[in-house]
Design a protein around this motif. Structure first.
Motif, short mmCIF file in Angstrom:
data_model
loop_
_atom_site.label_atom_id
_atom_site.label_comp_id
_atom_site.label_asym_id
_atom_site.label_seq_id
_atom_site.Cartn_x
_atom_site.Cartn_y
_atom_site.Cartn_z
N GLU A 152 66.44 57.78 49.92
CA GLU A 152 67.31 58.20 48.82
C GLU A 152 66.55 58.30 47.51
O GLU A 152 66.65 59.29 46.79
N VAL A 153 65.79 57.26 47.19
CA VAL A 153 65.06 57.22 45.93
C VAL A 153 64.00 58.32 45.91
O VAL A 153 63.83 59.01 44.90
N ALA A 154 63.29 58.50 47.02
CA ALA A 154 62.26 59.54 47.08
C ALA A 154 62.87 60.91 46.82
O ALA A 154 62.31 61.71 46.06
N ARG A 155 64.01 61.18 47.40
CA ARG A 155 64.68 62.47 47.21
C ARG A 155 65.15 62.65 45.77
O ARG A 155 65.18 63.75 45.25
N GLU A 156 65.50 61.54 45.11
CA GLU A 156 65.89 61.62 43.71
C GLU A 156 64.69 61.95 42.82
O GLU A 156 64.83 62.67 41.84
N VAL A 157 63.53 61.40 43.17
CA VAL A 157 62.32 61.67 42.39
C VAL A 157 61.93 63.14 42.56
O VAL A 157 61.66 63.84 41.60
N HIS A 158 61.89 63.60 43.82
CA HIS A 158 61.56 64.99 44.11
C HIS A 158 62.02 65.29 45.53
O HIS A 158 61.79 64.51 46.43
N PRO A 159 62.64 66.45 45.75
CA PRO A 159 63.17 66.76 47.09
C PRO A 159 62.11 66.84 48.18
O PRO A 159 62.42 66.66 49.35
N ASN A 160 60.85 67.06 47.83
CA ASN A 160 59.78 67.17 48.83
C ASN A 160 58.96 65.89 48.97
O ASN A 160 57.91 65.89 49.60
N LEU A 161 59.44 64.82 48.40
CA LEU A 161 58.68 63.57 48.39
C LEU A 161 58.95 62.77 49.66
O LEU A 161 60.09 62.62 50.08
N GLU A 162 57.88 62.24 50.24
CA GLU A 162 57.99 61.36 51.40
C GLU A 162 58.43 59.97 50.93
O GLU A 162 57.98 59.50 49.88
N PRO A 163 59.29 59.30 51.69
CA PRO A 163 59.82 58.00 51.23
C PRO A 163 58.77 56.90 51.12
O PRO A 163 58.93 55.98 50.33
N ASN A 164 57.68 56.99 51.87
CA ASN A 164 56.70 55.91 51.85
C ASN A 164 55.85 55.90 50.57
O ASN A 164 55.09 54.97 50.36
N VAL A 165 56.01 56.89 49.69
CA VAL A 165 55.23 56.88 48.47
C VAL A 165 55.95 56.20 47.30
O VAL A 165 55.39 56.10 46.21
N TYR A 166 57.17 55.71 47.52
CA TYR A 166 57.86 55.02 46.43
C TYR A 166 57.05 53.83 45.93
O TYR A 166 56.89 53.64 44.72
N GLY A 167 56.51 53.03 46.84
CA GLY A 167 55.70 51.88 46.44
C GLY A 167 54.47 52.30 45.66
O GLY A 167 54.06 51.63 44.70
N LEU A 168 53.88 53.40 46.04
CA LEU A 168 52.73 53.94 45.33
C LEU A 168 53.12 54.32 43.89
O LEU A 168 52.44 53.97 42.93
N LEU B 160 45.41 57.36 51.04
CA LEU B 160 45.91 57.36 49.67
C LEU B 160 45.52 58.64 48.94
O LEU B 160 46.32 59.22 48.22
N SER B 161 44.31 59.09 49.15
CA SER B 161 43.85 60.31 48.50
C SER B 161 44.71 61.50 48.89
O SER B 161 45.07 62.33 48.04
N ARG B 162 45.09 61.60 50.15
CA ARG B 162 45.98 62.68 50.61
C ARG B 162 47.36 62.55 49.96
O ARG B 162 47.94 63.56 49.54
N GLN B 163 47.87 61.34 49.86
CA GLN B 163 49.17 61.14 49.23
C GLN B 163 49.11 61.51 47.74
O GLN B 163 50.02 62.16 47.22
N ILE B 164 48.04 61.12 47.08
CA ILE B 164 47.87 61.43 45.66
C ILE B 164 47.77 62.94 45.47
O ILE B 164 48.38 63.50 44.54
N ALA B 165 47.04 63.62 46.34
CA ALA B 165 46.92 65.07 46.24
C ALA B 165 48.30 65.73 46.33
O ALA B 165 48.61 66.66 45.59
N GLY B 166 49.13 65.24 47.24
CA GLY B 166 50.48 65.76 47.37
C GLY B 166 51.31 65.52 46.11
O GLY B 166 52.04 66.41 45.66
N LEU B 167 51.17 64.34 45.53
CA LEU B 167 51.89 64.01 44.31
C LEU B 167 51.39 64.83 43.12
O LEU B 167 52.16 65.21 42.25
N GLU B 168 50.08 65.10 43.11
CA GLU B 168 49.53 65.97 42.07
C GLU B 168 50.12 67.38 42.20
O GLU B 168 50.49 67.99 41.20
N GLY B 169 50.20 67.85 43.44
CA GLY B 169 50.76 69.17 43.68
C GLY B 169 52.21 69.29 43.24
O GLY B 169 52.66 70.38 42.86
N LEU B 170 52.94 68.19 43.26
CA LEU B 170 54.33 68.17 42.81
C LEU B 170 54.45 67.95 41.30
O LEU B 170 55.55 67.94 40.75
N GLY B 171 53.31 67.73 40.65
CA GLY B 171 53.33 67.51 39.20
C GLY B 171 53.75 66.11 38.79
O GLY B 171 54.13 65.89 37.64
N LEU B 172 53.65 65.15 39.71
CA LEU B 172 54.11 63.78 39.42
C LEU B 172 52.98 62.84 39.04
O LEU B 172 53.21 61.82 38.38
#
Length: 145
Positions: free
Chosen positions: A29-45, A71-83
Motif C-alpha cells: 500500500e505504502v509503495a503504491r502511494e509513493v509511486h504506482p511502479n514502486l516495488e514494496p521491498n524498497v520502502y525500507g530503503l 541495491l544498485s539495481r534498486q537505486i537505478a530504478g528509483l532514480e528512473g522514477l525521479g525519487l
C-alpha cells in the motif's frame, strides 16, 4: 526450563507471521502511494534515505543487509522514477552519495503520514505505557534477531 516455553515460542512465531503478513500488505500500500511502479521491498530503503539525508551506497547496503549489486539495481530504478539522486561524494571521487529528491521526499512523507495515521488509530486506545513497552520490545527483538 519453563514447560510452557515451547508453546509460548509457537505463539510468538504465530504472531510474528501475522505481523509480517500485515507488514507486507502495508508495504504494498505504502509503495503504491509513493509511486504506482514502486516495488514494496524498497520502502525500507526509502526510509533509510529519508533518515540519513545522504548516504553512500556501500553504507546503505550494509545497514540494509543486502548486496551492493542488488541495491544498485534498486537505486537505478528509483532514480528512473525521479525519487532518488546520486551526487558525487566530496570525500571520495569514486563514490556517490545517495539521497531522496524533493519529489521523493514529498511522496515518501505523504505515504509515511498515512502509515503513521493507521498505526495511531490502531494504538490510540492502548495505555501509553503499553505502547512504550511495545516499541521497546520490538526494538530489542529487532536488535538481537
Amino acid at each position: 526450563m519453563d514447560d510452557h516455553l515451547p508453546e509460548t515460542l509457537r505463539a510468538v512465531e504465530d504472531e510474528l507471521t501475522a505481523l509480517l503478513r500485515r507488514g507486507r500488505a502495508l508495504s504494498w500500500e505504502v509503495a503504491r502511494e509513493v509511486h504506482p511502479n514502486l516495488e514494496p521491498n524498497v520502502y525500507g530503503l526509502l526510509l533509510w534515505l529519508r533518515r540519513s539525508g545522504s548516504i553512500r551506497l556501500t553504507d546503505l547496503a550494509a545497514r540494509l543487509g543486502i548486496g551492493k549489486g542488488t541495491l544498485s539495481r534498486q537505486i537505478a530504478g528509483l532514480e528512473g522514477l525521479g525519487l532518488v539522486r546520486r551526487d558525487p561524494d566530496p570525500t571520495d571521487r569514486r563514490a556517490a552519495q545517495l539521497s531522496l529528491t524533493e519529489e521523493g521526499s514529498r511522496r515518501f512523507d505523504a505515504a509515511r503520514a498515512a502509515r503513521f495515521e493507521q498505526i495511531r488509530r490502531t494504538l490510540e486506545h492502548w495505555p501509553k505505557r503499553d505502547v512504550e513497552d511495545f516499541a521497546r520490545l520490538l526494538h530489542r527483538f529487532n536488535e538481537t534477531f
